[in-house]
Design an enzyme around this catalytic site. Sequence first.
Site, mmCIF file in Angstrom:
data_model
loop_
_atom_site.group_PDB
_atom_site.id
_atom_site.type_symbol
_atom_site.label_atom_id
_atom_site.label_comp_id
_atom_site.label_asym_id
_atom_site.label_seq_id
_atom_site.Cartn_x
_atom_site.Cartn_y
_atom_site.Cartn_z
ATOM 1 N N LYS A 175 58.071 73.943 53.837
ATOM 2 C CA LYS A 175 59.376 73.936 52.554
ATOM 3 C C LYS A 175 60.506 73.999 52.798
ATOM 4 C CE LYS A 175 57.371 76.698 49.210
ATOM 5 N NZ LYS A 175 55.790 77.719 48.418
ATOM 6 N N GLY A 218 60.128 71.569 44.789
ATOM 7 C CA GLY A 218 59.857 70.415 44.743
ATOM 8 C C GLY A 218 60.694 69.812 46.193
ATOM 9 N N GLU A 245 54.169 77.517 54.260
ATOM 10 C CA GLU A 245 53.512 78.582 54.122
ATOM 11 C C GLU A 245 52.256 78.007 53.226
ATOM 12 O OE1 GLU A 245 55.941 80.707 50.743
ATOM 13 O OE2 GLU A 245 54.867 79.699 49.921
ATOM 14 N N HIS A 284 50.232 78.681 38.847
ATOM 15 C CA HIS A 284 51.485 79.349 38.268
ATOM 16 C C HIS A 284 52.248 80.386 37.501
ATOM 17 C CE1 HIS A 284 56.395 78.514 39.323
ATOM 18 N NE2 HIS A 284 55.944 79.124 37.882
ATOM 19 N N LYS A 289 57.409 71.371 35.282
ATOM 20 C CA LYS A 289 55.906 71.956 34.521
ATOM 21 C C LYS A 289 56.725 71.354 32.822
ATOM 22 C CE LYS A 289 57.792 76.410 36.277
ATOM 23 N NZ LYS A 289 59.093 77.338 35.851
ATOM 24 N N GLU A 297 58.339 84.145 40.089
ATOM 25 C CA GLU A 297 57.001 83.362 40.249
ATOM 26 C C GLU A 297 55.864 83.878 41.031
ATOM 27 O OE1 GLU A 297 59.608 79.277 39.127
ATOM 28 O OE2 GLU A 297 58.915 79.799 41.382
ATOM 29 N N GLU A 357 58.750 82.538 44.618
ATOM 30 C CA GLU A 357 59.806 83.089 45.310
ATOM 31 C C GLU A 357 60.507 83.880 43.673
ATOM 32 O OE1 GLU A 357 60.704 78.600 44.994
ATOM 33 O OE2 GLU A 357 62.032 79.098 43.352
ATOM 34 N N ARG A 400 68.075 84.067 36.213
ATOM 35 C CA ARG A 400 68.741 83.233 35.224
ATOM 36 C C ARG A 400 67.417 82.861 34.239
ATOM 37 N NH1 ARG A 400 65.897 78.887 36.191
ATOM 38 N NH2 ARG A 400 65.019 78.057 38.203
ATOM 39 N N ARG A 459 57.701 70.720 26.618
ATOM 40 C CA ARG A 459 59.226 70.453 27.056
ATOM 41 C C ARG A 459 58.882 68.790 26.738
ATOM 42 N NH1 ARG A 459 61.078 72.433 32.632
ATOM 43 N NH2 ARG A 459 60.538 74.599 32.476
#
Lengths: 192, 458
Positions: free
Chosen positions: B157, B164, B199, B207, B235, B273, B287, B291, B337
């Site tokens: 990462k 991503g 990781e 998630h 997402k 998260e 993480e 915001r 979405r």
Amino acid sequence: MNLTREDVEDILKLLDSTAYDELHLETDRFALRLRRGVGGWTQEHEARGEVRLVESASGAGAPDEEALDDLPDDGTADAGPADAGPADAAPADAGPAREGLVAVRAPLPGVFYRAPKPGEPPFVEAGDHVEPETVVAILETMKLMNPVRAGAAGTVVDFAVANNEPADLGAVLLWLAPDAPDALDAPAPGKP
Amino acid sequence: MRIRRLLVANRGEIAMRILRTCERLGIETVLAASDADLESPAARRADRVVRLGPALPQTSYLSVEAVVRAALTSGANAVHPGYGFLSENPALADACARAGLLFVGPAAQHLRALGDKLQAREAAIAAGLPILPGGEVTSPTEAEAMLEHTGLPVLVKAVGGGGGRGMRLVTDTAALPHALELSMAEAGGAFGNSRVYLERYVARGRHVEVQLLADGERVLHIGERDCSVQRRYQKLVEEAPGAGLPDDLRSAMHDAAVRLGRHLGYRSLGTVEFLVDVDRATFSFLEVNPRIQVEHPVTEATSGLDLVAAQLYVAEGRPLTLRQDDVVLTGHAIECRINAEDPDRDFAPGPGKITNLRLPAGEGIRVDTAVQRGSVVPPYYDSLVAKLIAWGPDRQAALDRLAGALDRFVVEGVPTTIPLHRRLVADAELRAGGVDTGWLGRLLGADATAPVEVTTNG
């Protein structure tokens, strides 16, 4: 004033208790059309307000010049519509065909990049020979990087769009001198 | 400082969302719009519009200088960055402070600490949160040694990253050096920071993220959201609460998020998260997103709170009067979405003109959008055109409302993800709840290890 979602829900509750299937509401600022259909209500909303543009650096809201001087220079200050690419960066489908050459066109609208990443060498230069599958550029559309392939075998003559400039759907990106003259009769390369 | 006139330094549905709350609160609005957005519905709705720059985001929505200049020119005393663009960029927070503008977001120091994923991991460890085994590696030798802690497969990462980019799944030791090299190059290009870390890879993960609201002293959580329905780390469907989560796991995650917020002395909205390991029934810190998030409406639907209003309130430096006990979560909410992408053509982006648009309406249905009939979806920005949110007294009811609303949703002129969402809400596994992050990829037959080319905006 504008209607809120709660306002619309309240109106729908009122309408539900009536026999009306449609409601139109129009003001200077918006138009709302509610319709009862199979399965429930739909709405069409249109914002109609006038765009009230702030004139730059004038009137009561004028910026404090000292504060402006403090701004970090992030290298974008001079980037404006003025640097809109070379004169021959033709809009979509504009510009005459060039005799004996094949146009590589934008398969979708986006920002034209000649290299895989900033600072890296371009995919191709004028004079390079390409095969139909050769990636000649990238178009960034909605944050996705889309490879653009030559679509015909030939030699790169020149570029019609500058690096890092937007290109419309179908715009000529670059010109090829084809190996086989009959490539000119083939469908426009690069089209999906 | 009270917010008198707010510069909305964003576009699309989130700009419209912020304008709506400001209208309700009586705050004057100035929309900072690029040339592509000067005639947009949000521009018609805002009290004033100020030109930010050309359409390309680097010269408009991503330019700190253009945003601060727009705020000063229009006499705004505060800047709302929305999500994406400059929202997590400490340079904007700093520049606002220098110009005497209030930045609606956390302190610049928190943006710095949380933007560096290794620093964020350190903060999580210090606050006592569980993390996945791993750490920074600078060479193939170090990476190989790190495998002792992480095991295989492992994720590479980007320290400066997200969404991503630079992320890679490695399944055998031989592939590690090459993956490391690729990720470093990609992260360097995307974030100007080529540092990477390893990781542990969780085979079946969900998630789950916890919404925080904090005033610098008091830290509240507003429940969790499950965002496991993803394609290439993007997402597509989010819901609150997480379906079928064991109660002890759920409350442990809430507590952990609040602990991290307290440890940081955080002020603003933020999302912590977590990755839930389905097989082990454990969770680990991933993480923090400092915001407002794309998926915030599902939390609003279940809590009854206006998160943008709360964000503006704490940004003014006012102490929260709300207590944890006042946060009451009711029912279930799910968001789809609606992106201008063609799910039948490998999600090819489809910018263009919207020739017809009809939105579902009714009890428990909310659509957040900034397009109308005749709007042009430009190619320069992300593909999100609308969010459909359905609330119901329970998950089943929410799903039924969602299915009905999707059937009434009409978008013509550009391809959308609506047909995919219709298929998803009818899917037995999704209706059962608790799918993992690999589920959608498997459903679509996509290659989960395929390179990722998209950045996140959520």
